[in-house]
Design a protein around this motif. Structure first.
Motif, PDB file in Angstrom:
ATOM      1  N   TYR A   4     -55.318 -38.918   3.660  1.00 39.05           N
ATOM      2  CA  TYR A   4     -54.116 -39.029   2.303  1.00 39.05           C
ATOM      3  C   TYR A   4     -52.673 -39.392   2.235  1.00 39.05           C
ATOM      4  O   TYR A   4     -51.953 -40.277   1.317  1.00 39.05           O
ATOM      5  N   PHE A   5     -52.025 -40.374   3.355  1.00 37.95           N
ATOM      6  CA  PHE A   5     -50.897 -40.622   3.876  1.00 37.95           C
ATOM      7  C   PHE A   5     -50.562 -42.441   3.201  1.00 37.95           C
ATOM      8  O   PHE A   5     -49.651 -42.808   3.041  1.00 37.95           O
ATOM      9  N   ASP A  63     -35.943 -32.511   3.289  1.00 41.14           N
ATOM     10  CA  ASP A  63     -37.409 -32.046   3.515  1.00 41.14           C
ATOM     11  C   ASP A  63     -38.170 -32.911   3.928  1.00 41.14           C
ATOM     12  O   ASP A  63     -38.140 -34.231   2.949  1.00 41.14           O
ATOM     13  N   GLY A  65     -41.121 -35.347   4.926  1.00 39.59           N
ATOM     14  CA  GLY A  65     -42.489 -35.354   4.437  1.00 39.59           C
ATOM     15  C   GLY A  65     -43.066 -34.248   3.645  1.00 39.59           C
ATOM     16  O   GLY A  65     -43.725 -33.253   3.551  1.00 39.59           O
ATOM     17  N   SER A  66     -42.465 -34.629   2.025  1.00 37.47           N
ATOM     18  CA  SER A  66     -42.140 -34.231   0.941  1.00 37.47           C
ATOM     19  C   SER A  66     -43.442 -33.930   0.336  1.00 37.47           C
ATOM     20  O   SER A  66     -43.256 -32.754  -0.551  1.00 37.47           O
ATOM     21  N   TYR A  68     -45.931 -34.038  -2.804  1.00 40.26           N
ATOM     22  CA  TYR A  68     -45.016 -33.837  -4.329  1.00 40.26           C
ATOM     23  C   TYR A  68     -44.064 -33.305  -4.399  1.00 40.26           C
ATOM     24  O   TYR A  68     -43.454 -32.544  -4.859  1.00 40.26           O
ATOM     25  N   ILE A  71     -41.635 -27.787  -0.981  1.00 43.23           N
ATOM     26  CA  ILE A  71     -41.333 -27.088  -0.699  1.00 43.23           C
ATOM     27  C   ILE A  71     -39.606 -27.330  -1.154  1.00 43.23           C
ATOM     28  O   ILE A  71     -38.606 -26.893  -0.920  1.00 43.23           O
ATOM     29  N   ASP A  87     -40.899 -38.914   2.126  1.00 40.41           N
ATOM     30  CA  ASP A  87     -42.245 -39.084   2.354  1.00 40.41           C
ATOM     31  C   ASP A  87     -42.154 -40.803   2.548  1.00 40.41           C
ATOM     32  O   ASP A  87     -41.901 -41.754   2.015  1.00 40.41           O
ATOM     33  N   ASN A  89     -45.777 -41.914   1.891  1.00 39.27           N
ATOM     34  CA  ASN A  89     -45.990 -41.957   0.467  1.00 39.27           C
ATOM     35  C   ASN A  89     -45.758 -42.383  -0.493  1.00 39.27           C
ATOM     36  O   ASN A  89     -45.047 -41.149  -0.998  1.00 39.27           O
ATOM     37  N   SER A 112     -39.157 -42.554   3.182  1.00 37.23           N
ATOM     38  CA  SER A 112     -38.781 -43.666   4.480  1.00 37.23           C
ATOM     39  C   SER A 112     -40.045 -42.632   4.730  1.00 37.23           C
ATOM     40  O   SER A 112     -40.390 -42.051   5.055  1.00 37.23           O
ATOM     41  N   ILE A 114     -40.308 -41.873   8.763  1.00 35.56           N
ATOM     42  CA  ILE A 114     -39.772 -40.968   8.991  1.00 35.56           C
ATOM     43  C   ILE A 114     -38.551 -41.023   8.884  1.00 35.56           C
ATOM     44  O   ILE A 114     -38.042 -40.705   7.585  1.00 35.56           O
ATOM     45  N   ASN A 128     -42.827 -29.651   6.934  1.00 41.21           N
ATOM     46  CA  ASN A 128     -44.446 -29.165   7.240  1.00 41.21           C
ATOM     47  C   ASN A 128     -45.149 -30.607   7.940  1.00 41.21           C
ATOM     48  O   ASN A 128     -45.169 -30.765   7.260  1.00 41.21           O
ATOM     49  N   PRO A 130     -46.943 -34.009   9.377  1.00 40.83           N
ATOM     50  CA  PRO A 130     -47.527 -34.713   8.773  1.00 40.83           C
ATOM     51  C   PRO A 130     -48.775 -34.582  10.601  1.00 40.83           C
ATOM     52  O   PRO A 130     -48.489 -35.214  10.952  1.00 40.83           O
ATOM     53  N   ALA A 133     -50.950 -37.813  10.827  1.00 36.03           N
ATOM     54  CA  ALA A 133     -49.971 -39.065  11.303  1.00 36.03           C
ATOM     55  C   ALA A 133     -50.271 -39.109  12.900  1.00 36.03           C
ATOM     56  O   ALA A 133     -49.861 -39.686  13.426  1.00 36.03           O
ATOM     57  N   VAL A 137     -45.635 -39.354  15.873  1.00 34.67           N
ATOM     58  CA  VAL A 137     -45.272 -39.305  13.986  1.00 34.67           C
ATOM     59  C   VAL A 137     -44.066 -37.742  14.546  1.00 34.67           C
ATOM     60  O   VAL A 137     -43.098 -37.988  13.651  1.00 34.67           O
TER      61      VAL A 137
HETATM   62  C1  LIG Z   1     -48.579 -31.706   6.062  1.00 37.99           C
HETATM   63  S1  LIG Z   1     -47.706 -32.349   4.712  1.00 37.99           S
HETATM   64  C2  LIG Z   1     -46.516 -31.449   3.965  1.00 37.99           C
HETATM   65  C3  LIG Z   1     -46.232 -31.727   2.624  1.00 37.99           C
HETATM   66  C4  LIG Z   1     -45.928 -31.351   1.426  1.00 37.99           C
HETATM   67  N1  LIG Z   1     -44.221 -31.088   2.098  1.00 37.99           N
HETATM   68  C5  LIG Z   1     -46.345 -30.048   1.151  1.00 37.99           C
HETATM   69  O1  LIG Z   1     -45.293 -28.598   1.726  1.00 37.99           O
HETATM   70  O2  LIG Z   1     -47.510 -30.041   0.770  1.00 37.99           O
HETATM   71  C6  LIG Z   1     -46.807 -33.979   5.478  1.00 37.99           C
HETATM   72  C7  LIG Z   1     -46.080 -35.120   4.778  1.00 37.99           C
HETATM   73  O3  LIG Z   1     -46.073 -36.105   5.942  1.00 37.99           O
HETATM   74  C8  LIG Z   1     -45.666 -37.394   5.445  1.00 37.99           C
HETATM   75  N2  LIG Z   1     -46.348 -38.330   6.494  1.00 37.99           N
HETATM   76  C9  LIG Z   1     -47.187 -38.366   7.124  1.00 37.99           C
HETATM   77  N3  LIG Z   1     -46.393 -39.889   7.804  1.00 37.99           N
HETATM   78  C10 LIG Z   1     -44.565 -39.965   7.882  1.00 37.99           C
HETATM   79  C11 LIG Z   1     -43.801 -40.664   7.891  1.00 37.99           C
HETATM   80  N4  LIG Z   1     -44.017 -41.182   8.865  1.00 37.99           N
HETATM   81  N5  LIG Z   1     -42.721 -40.303   7.444  1.00 37.99           N
HETATM   82  C12 LIG Z   1     -42.512 -39.244   6.803  1.00 37.99           C
HETATM   83  N6  LIG Z   1     -43.591 -39.578   5.947  1.00 37.99           N
HETATM   84  C13 LIG Z   1     -44.576 -38.843   6.605  1.00 37.99           C
HETATM   85  C14 LIG Z   1     -47.216 -36.971   4.292  1.00 37.99           C
HETATM   86  O4  LIG Z   1     -47.802 -38.289   3.725  1.00 37.99           O
HETATM   87  C15 LIG Z   1     -47.307 -35.305   3.810  1.00 37.99           C
HETATM   88  O5  LIG Z   1     -47.001 -35.653   2.443  1.00 37.99           O
END
Ligand SMILES: C[S@@+](CC[C@H](N)C(=O)[O-])C[C@H]1O[C@@H](n2cnc3c(N)ncnc32)[C@H](O)[C@@H]1O
Length: 205
Positions: A4-5, A63, A65-66, A68, A71, A87, A89, A112, A114, A128, A130, A133, A137
């Protein structure tokens, strides 16, 4: 494999997710190509509701990996926190910006990978992480959090018991003050209090 990301070529089908906590009501735009697009994730809900009960108000929060924005935006509104949301994505970032406007909440939202674009330090990092990933990660998100935390900063995260949370908790609590704040249907909410001269490195098994 597309996750998804990473899958940015999807068409758009906006849907609206509602969330209420006490007197607070939120509406979040969600879309194809973002995490938990059709419902607010139970892990994220468990994490924020633990924060509403045990977390600090009026602090600066990142936050990671925010998605949408669920959190970070709920913490901004309910706990009066100053929030940055990141995020990797770009669709999630676009939605989080829309959702901050839609709910009339001030937030700094930016892309960003990470911590690559993170310049500030925070009182709280919340995530929360990923899991999809991969370990590199999500362990980097946890391992490097202390670099972006102020003295007495806190790392809050949620993880399922079948994703190795017990091992992570054990490794972390050897080095920093760590507690399991809540368990809900297999989700663990972990709080690690990072003393400024301590750091940790969780090992990849
Ligand atoms: C488990 S989801 C949580 C999403 C959101 N916080 C929620 O509660 O619905 C993890 C999030 O981390 C993002 N993510 C994946 N790889 C990442 C990276 N390298 N750096 C930053 N964010 C990343 C994903 O796109 C995803 O939105």
């Amino acid at each position: 494999m597309n996750h998804y990301f990473t899958n940015q070529d999807l068409k758009s089908e906006i849907r609206v997710l509602k969330y209420s906590y006490g007197e607070y009501n939120f509406m979040f735009n969600s879309d194809l190509g973002v995490f938990s697009k059709d419902r607010i994730d139970l892990g994220s809900k468990t994490l924020v509701e633990a924060y509403f009960k045990h977390g600090r108000k009026n602090v600066k929060v990142l936050d990671v990996g925010s998605g949408y924005g669920f959190i970070g935006l709920t913490l901004a509104k309910i706990m009066n926190c100053q929030v940055d949301l990141i995020d990797v994505n770009s669709r999630a970032i676009h939605l989080a910006k829309m959702n901050s406007k839609k709910n009339n909440i001030k937030a700094n939202v930016f892309l960003s990978d990470i911590y690559s674009n993170v310049k500030d330090k925070y009182d709280v990092i919340i995530t929360n992480p990923p899991i999809k990933a991969g370990k590199k990660v999500y362990l980097k998100i946890l391992n490097e959090s202390f670099k972006y935390l102020n003295e007495n900063g806190e790392l809050w995260f949620v993880m399922r018991n079948n994703h190795g949370v017990k091992t992570i908790y054990k490794e972390m609590s050897n080095v920093v003050k760590t507690e399991i704040l809540l368990k809900n249907k297999g989700f663990y909410v972990i709080l690690a209090k990072i003393c400024w001269h301590w750091s940790f490195k969780l090992l990849e098994s």
